[in-house]
Scaffold this motif. Structure first.
Motif, PDB file in Angstrom:
ATOM      1  N   GLY B  32       0.850  -1.238  -0.032  1.00 52.33           N
ATOM      2  CA  GLY B  32      -0.001   0.008  -0.118  1.00 52.33           C
ATOM      3  C   GLY B  32       0.872   1.289  -0.187  1.00 52.33           C
ATOM      4  O   GLY B  32       0.701   2.179  -0.844  1.00 52.33           O
ATOM      5  N   LEU B 247      -9.683   4.167  -8.418  1.00 50.45           N
ATOM      6  CA  LEU B 247     -10.494   3.793  -7.353  1.00 50.45           C
ATOM      7  C   LEU B 247     -10.434   4.868  -6.121  1.00 50.45           C
ATOM      8  O   LEU B 247     -11.340   5.131  -5.374  1.00 50.45           O
ATOM      9  CB  LEU B 247      -9.401   2.817  -6.666  1.00 50.45           C
ATOM     10  CG  LEU B 247     -10.038   1.819  -5.686  1.00 50.45           C
ATOM     11  CD1 LEU B 247     -11.238   1.220  -6.363  1.00 50.45           C
ATOM     12  CD2 LEU B 247      -8.879   0.766  -5.198  1.00 50.45           C
ATOM     13  N   LEU B 258      -6.854   5.391   0.727  1.00 43.91           N
ATOM     14  CA  LEU B 258      -7.512   4.344   1.057  1.00 43.91           C
ATOM     15  C   LEU B 258      -7.392   3.346  -0.283  1.00 43.91           C
ATOM     16  O   LEU B 258      -7.233   2.132  -0.089  1.00 43.91           O
ATOM     17  CB  LEU B 258      -8.973   4.801   1.082  1.00 43.91           C
ATOM     18  CG  LEU B 258     -10.201   3.665   1.291  1.00 43.91           C
ATOM     19  CD1 LEU B 258     -10.061   2.892   2.618  1.00 43.91           C
ATOM     20  CD2 LEU B 258     -11.445   4.446   1.004  1.00 43.91           C
ATOM     21  N   ALA B 259      -7.355   3.925  -1.469  1.00 42.09           N
ATOM     22  CA  ALA B 259      -7.023   3.129  -2.521  1.00 42.09           C
ATOM     23  C   ALA B 259      -5.854   2.311  -2.605  1.00 42.09           C
ATOM     24  O   ALA B 259      -5.984   1.188  -2.887  1.00 42.09           O
ATOM     25  CB  ALA B 259      -7.310   4.047  -3.852  1.00 42.09           C
ATOM     26  N   ILE B 262      -6.281  -0.611  -0.122  1.00 45.11           N
ATOM     27  CA  ILE B 262      -7.074  -1.763  -0.643  1.00 45.11           C
ATOM     28  C   ILE B 262      -6.282  -2.440  -1.708  1.00 45.11           C
ATOM     29  O   ILE B 262      -6.112  -3.623  -1.629  1.00 45.11           O
ATOM     30  CB  ILE B 262      -8.547  -1.058  -1.315  1.00 45.11           C
ATOM     31  CG1 ILE B 262      -9.230  -0.457  -0.244  1.00 45.11           C
ATOM     32  CG2 ILE B 262      -9.295  -1.959  -2.420  1.00 45.11           C
ATOM     33  CD1 ILE B 262     -10.554   0.332  -0.693  1.00 45.11           C
ATOM     34  N   LEU B 263      -5.664  -1.738  -2.646  1.00 44.49           N
ATOM     35  CA  LEU B 263      -4.756  -2.318  -3.636  1.00 44.49           C
ATOM     36  C   LEU B 263      -3.652  -2.980  -3.111  1.00 44.49           C
ATOM     37  O   LEU B 263      -3.340  -4.198  -3.651  1.00 44.49           O
ATOM     38  CB  LEU B 263      -4.519  -1.445  -4.735  1.00 44.49           C
ATOM     39  CG  LEU B 263      -5.522  -0.939  -5.601  1.00 44.49           C
ATOM     40  CD1 LEU B 263      -5.087   0.147  -6.665  1.00 44.49           C
ATOM     41  CD2 LEU B 263      -6.199  -1.997  -6.506  1.00 44.49           C
ATOM     42  N   TYR B 265      -3.246  -4.426  -0.275  1.00 45.50           N
ATOM     43  CA  TYR B 265      -3.746  -5.693   0.550  1.00 45.50           C
ATOM     44  C   TYR B 265      -3.986  -6.641  -0.542  1.00 45.50           C
ATOM     45  O   TYR B 265      -4.056  -8.010  -0.655  1.00 45.50           O
ATOM     46  CB  TYR B 265      -4.847  -5.441   1.374  1.00 45.50           C
ATOM     47  CG  TYR B 265      -4.249  -5.071   3.032  1.00 45.50           C
ATOM     48  CD1 TYR B 265      -3.524  -6.134   3.592  1.00 45.50           C
ATOM     49  CD2 TYR B 265      -4.216  -3.823   3.328  1.00 45.50           C
ATOM     50  CE1 TYR B 265      -2.844  -5.677   4.710  1.00 45.50           C
ATOM     51  CE2 TYR B 265      -3.699  -3.384   4.366  1.00 45.50           C
ATOM     52  CZ  TYR B 265      -3.125  -4.398   5.235  1.00 45.50           C
ATOM     53  OH  TYR B 265      -2.089  -4.142   6.170  1.00 45.50           O
ATOM     54  N   ALA B 266      -4.932  -6.172  -1.669  1.00 50.68           N
ATOM     55  CA  ALA B 266      -5.498  -6.993  -2.621  1.00 50.68           C
ATOM     56  C   ALA B 266      -4.200  -7.867  -3.344  1.00 50.68           C
ATOM     57  O   ALA B 266      -4.160  -8.965  -3.827  1.00 50.68           O
ATOM     58  CB  ALA B 266      -6.260  -6.263  -3.493  1.00 50.68           C
ATOM     59  N   ALA B 286      -9.634  -3.677 -10.775  1.00 52.48           N
ATOM     60  CA  ALA B 286     -10.145  -2.689  -9.957  1.00 52.48           C
ATOM     61  C   ALA B 286     -10.392  -1.454 -10.968  1.00 52.48           C
ATOM     62  O   ALA B 286     -11.648  -0.800 -10.658  1.00 52.48           O
ATOM     63  CB  ALA B 286      -9.019  -2.164  -8.892  1.00 52.48           C
ATOM     64  N   LEU B 298     -14.204   5.751  -4.739  1.00 56.46           N
ATOM     65  CA  LEU B 298     -14.578   5.290  -3.851  1.00 56.46           C
ATOM     66  C   LEU B 298     -15.169   6.472  -2.912  1.00 56.46           C
ATOM     67  O   LEU B 298     -16.282   6.518  -2.316  1.00 56.46           O
ATOM     68  CB  LEU B 298     -13.642   4.394  -2.917  1.00 56.46           C
ATOM     69  CG  LEU B 298     -13.276   3.126  -3.456  1.00 56.46           C
ATOM     70  CD1 LEU B 298     -12.194   2.453  -2.668  1.00 56.46           C
ATOM     71  CD2 LEU B 298     -14.523   2.413  -3.657  1.00 56.46           C
TER      72      LEU B 298
END
Ligand SMILES: Nc1ncnc2c1ncn2[C@@H]1O[C@H](COP(=O)(O)OP(=O)(O)OP(=O)(O)O)[C@@H](O)[C@H]1O
Ligand SMILES: [Mg+2]
Lengths: 247, 309
Positions: B32, B247, B258-259, B262-263, B265-266, B286, B298
């Motif tokens: 991240g 995102l 935030l984006a 998220i990416l 962790y993904a 995404a 988001l």
């Protein structure tokens, strides 16, 4: 103070301002009246240098659409080819049509941005003056400008340009879309500014609320000057009277 | 771009499930931070001048190569090499604005085509110039590593997290609480109003391009030591940045953070449980999903831009 000499502005082949000559003297409050698409905004934007900016921008992209002919003088100096920023530096500041503000910024930040070219103590002074002129702005100083009501946004738009410390204040239809009460409020503020010896050049479609304030006025139609004269002379002209004063 | 480390013990299957979860937790954060640091320059330029600078991947890799040349060919110490790289990248940004972007200013599609072409041009030039083999890498700033909950994390990755957070905070402060930052944001919101109070739009846009490029260069110098310098990295960075900005909704620091998480962790999860090759799929998925379901991002909001004096 401001001299416009034989100004012509074309968009493509359409003539928006036709051979217009006029003058605004130091300390005067001058109005220019005309109906939709008479060329008021084009004139104001041209005096502020925005039309020239747009013209250069379009030319860089490879188009030649806008033609500006004639001369603009400020304090006797030729400003026809000056950038908008340099005109602001000299004290020519335009409050554009439909009260544009920086919507994502707070009221306070908007006013600070207005004073971008001025010294810090001058900006402080002007902000204090704006808050005195429009107390409701002071109450909302930390609110996002985009969330203000239309009337408050108009006040902020005027505050924004006042923070730039104009010597010649250009206003493009400041009363547009305001309620009669708000119009009165604004007229009161304009009167105050005029008493402070600020030179004001204001464009409107409907002249009546402004009439008590102006020293002189011009009427244009399709970019062409129809009549000019003192407030009284304009009111006494029967055609002008019915078309722009609703009397 | 895959930046998680080779797992200890070789294959994922050998690791216990607890260790795997900790790995995902920690490397999700690392990824991240990498993603955020990589995207900050793009987001800064966009937020301050509205230019979507698709030359991002090219500039990222070019900065890496410049730093490599300064360090290895000219033999400069690390710090001067890093500073010179950032300055050169910044000058390139301002130059691109004055020479090319200025002409298409306000035409979003043309701006994107111009920057995209420049980015591809840089990457393919580097390929032609021979930066394709695997001989090129940048030195890490701090050697060594740390074990957190049984997961080995090297100091450079921790440094990337620290620098990413620091730069994000500094940029937020710059764009919200300094006179120039406010002026630049004002410019991005309403050019003609900014002009009518004396903010010079060309100057502002050139500055925002220069700043964006400097941050990209900094990201490259911090992140490239984690892997090799190869042309593909440039292309991967571009996809990553597009995924983050779409995102995150393009211009808020919160959305970007935030984006990135998220990416991060993904990609960490797919990398550990499936295969690192899934990273690009995550980014592309995404992009497609967000555009289909929530096109303004988001946390994003729509902006209508009109042009008329
Ligand atoms: N950017 C532009 N491109 C092409 N034509 C334009 C542009 N701006 C104005 N015009 C044209 O110039 C003429 C004068 O427009 P202008 O906006 O100056 O009128 P106005 O007096 O301000 O009208 P209103 O009261 O409706 O604001 C109009 O015919 C308009 O269509
Ligand atoms: Mg108008």
């Amino acid at each position: 103070m401001l001299e416009v000499k034989e100004l012509m502005v074309f968009y493509e082949n359409a003539l928006a301002v036709n051979n217009l000559s006029l003058e605004v003297k130091e300390g005067e409050f001058v109005g220019i009246f005309g109906s939709n698409s008479a060329g008021k905004s084009t004139l104001m934007n041209t005096i502020a240098g925005l039309t020239l900016h747009l013209k250069y921008r379009e030319e860089r992209r490879g188009g030649e659409r806008i033609t500006i002919l004639g001369r603009l003088k400020f304090d006797g100096e030729d400003i026809t080819h000056l950038k908008p920023v340099d005109r602001v530096q000299k004290g020519i500041v335009l409050c554009r049509e439909r009260h544009p503000i920086f919507r994502d910024n707070t009221v306070q930040e908007n006013l600070q941005l207005g004073g971008y070219l001025r010294k810090e103590h001058e900006v402080k002074e002007s902000i204090a003056f704006v808050f005195e002129l429009f107390p409701s702005l002071k109450r909302r100083r930390n609110q996002k400008a985009g969330m203000l009501s239309g009337g408050e946004q108009e006040m902020l738009a005027i505050g924004l340009v006042l923070a730039a410390r104009p010597r010649l204040l250009l206003m493009d239809e400041p009363l547009l879309g305001l309620s009669p009460v708000m119009q009165q409020e604004l007229v009161r503020a304009l009167k105050r500014l005029s008493q402070e010896k600020l030179t004001i050049f204001l464009a409107e479609q409907y002249a009546r609320p402004i009439m008590p304030l102006i020293d002189r006025g011009y009427v244009i139609e399709n970019g062409t000057l129809i009549v000019s004269g003192s407030g009284k002379e304009l009111v006494d002209n029967p055609e002008v009277r019915s078309a722009y004063f609703g009397m | 771009m895959w930046v998680a480390p080779p797992l200890k013990g070789g294959s994922n299957k050998i690791m216990g499930s607890d260790a795997l979860i900790y790995s995902v937790l920690i490397y999700g954060l690392v990824n991240g931070a990498v993603i955020m640091l990589t995207s900050l320059g793009f987001s800064l330029t966009f937020g301050l001048s509205g230019v979507a600078n698709l030359a991002h991947g090219g500039i990222y890799l070019l900065s890496g190569c410049l730093a490599w040349i300064l360090l290895n060919t000219l033999g400069l110490p690390f710090l001067p090499a890093a500073v010179i790289t950032m300055v050169l990248a910044g000058l390139l940004g301002a130059g691109v604005y004055w020479l090319v972007l200025q002409r298409v200013r306000g035409l979003a599609l043309s701006e994107m085509i111009v920057t995209f072409t420049i980015g591809i041009g840089i990457l393919e030039f580097l390929r032609w110039a021979g930066f394709v083999t695997y001989d090129f890498n940048l030195p890490v700033i701090i050697k060594g590593s740390l074990t957190i909950a049984g997961v080995i994390v090297d100091y450079q990755r921790l440094l990337v997290i620290g620098v990413g957070v620091l730069i994000a905070v500094l940029l937020w402060f710059f764009s919200h609480h300094t006179k120039i930052g406010l002026a630049l944001r004002g410019m991005a919101q309403d050019e003609y109003t900014a002009l009518s109070v004396g903010i010079d739009s060309d100057w502002a846009a050139a500055l925002s391009m220069a700043l964006g490029h400097m941050i990209v260069a900094m990201a490259a110098i911090m992140i490239l030591p984690l892997g090799l310098i190869s042309i593909n990295v440039g292309y991967d960075v571009l996809t990553m940045v597009l995924a983050v900005t779409i995102l995150g909704g393009l211009e808020s620091t919160a959305g970007l953070t935030l984006a990135s998480l998220i990416l991060g962790y993904a990609t960490a999860a797919t990398g550990m449980y499936l295969n690192p090759q899934w990273t690009q799929v995550v980014y592309l998925a995404a992009i497609v999903l967000v555009l289909a379901l929530r096109p303004s991002g988001l946390l994003g909001k729509f902006k209508e831009l009109e042009e008329r004096v």
